[in-house]
Design an enzyme around this catalytic site. Structure first.
Site, PDB file in Angstrom:
ATOM      1  N   ASP A 230       0.847  -1.198   0.000  1.00 39.68           N
ATOM      2  CA  ASP A 230       0.000   0.000   0.000  1.00 39.68           C
ATOM      3  C   ASP A 230       0.879   1.242   0.000  1.00 39.68           C
ATOM      4  O   ASP A 230       1.978   1.236   0.567  1.00 39.68           O
ATOM      5  CB  ASP A 230      -0.910   0.021   1.222  1.00 39.68           C
TER       6      ASP A 230
ATOM      7  N   ASP B 201      -7.040  -1.328  -4.656  1.00 36.46           N
ATOM      8  CA  ASP B 201      -8.101  -0.986  -3.711  1.00 36.46           C
ATOM      9  C   ASP B 201      -9.011   0.098  -4.283  1.00 36.46           C
ATOM     10  O   ASP B 201     -10.243   0.021  -4.180  1.00 36.46           O
ATOM     11  CB  ASP B 201      -7.506  -0.483  -2.390  1.00 36.46           C
TER      12      ASP B 201
END
Length: 217
Positions: free
Chosen positions: A146, A180
């Site tokens: 991330d 995401d």
């Protein structure tokens, strides 16, 4: 819209997602960040073993279960998209469905292979791609990379704000990735515009036939 267009959308999202993850993994140490736009957008490197936006559950068993679930979901997702194309559903549904599928596939790649492809990232050194001693984990044990951090508000709330006045507050603290974001855009769009999207191209509202006086005589 044809099935090849679905594949192209998935491929383009995957390339962007994996390219950014590869760069971050091989150029940044854990928790390192770059400020792109002051006060609202940063690249901040984190890894998580679980779900989107840093969520996780179930330890090692939960990690394997989640990865297998993602794999099944992606396989079924390609089959579903093929059926939607054949059934002539709206282009909007196919586009947003492709984004969801691409996002699921992007994080699946991390979970399945990153543990074997990269050395461990830590706070002192950058990970290596295909290290001599092997990666930091085994098949299905990779961690999702991330990096996107949009902290739209990071300050002390005014004293007049109920319950939290005078306290430090960060609006939208999760750190996420392109996969995401792709899933979120697809899901939110389908939920918001489901009446317009969940129909076939050749379907049309039924017309009401009004009988004329001659027809009723």
């Amino acid at each position: 819209m044809k099935y090849k267009h679905v594949i192209w959308i998935v491929v383009l999202v995957l390339v962007a997602d994996q390219a950014l993850k590869f760069w971050v993994k091989t150029h940044m140490s854990m928790d390192q960040e770059f400020i792109i736009f002051p006060n609202w957008f940063r690249i901040h490197f984190l890894e998580n073993p679980g779900m989107a936006y840093g969520l996780e559950f179930g330890g090692n068993f939960g990690k394997i279960l989640l990865t297998l679930f993602r794999l099944i979901a992606v396989v079924l997702g390609f089959k579903l998209m093929s059926n939607l194309v054949k059934s002539s559903y709206s282009n909007g549904l196919l586009i947003f469905g492709s984004l969801i599928l691409a996002g699921a596939a992007g994080n699946l790649i991390d979970s399945m292979f990153y543990g074997m492809l990269f050395s461990d990232s830590n706070y002192y050194q950058v990970a290596q791609f295909l290290p001599k001693g092997g990666g930091y984990g085994s098949f299905l044990h990779g961690r999702v990379v991330d990096m996107l951090y949009f902290h739209l508000y990071d300050d002390t709330l005014p004293a007049w704000v109920p319950f939290s006045g005078g306290k430090h507050f960060i609006f939208f603290a999760p750190i996420f990735n392109i996969a995401d974001a792709s899933i979120s855009v697809g899901v939110i769009a389908i939920l918001l515009f489901q009446k317009k999207l969940l129909h076939k191209k050749d379907s049309a509202p039924e017309e009401t036939v009004v009988a004329t006086p001659e027809q009723t005589a």
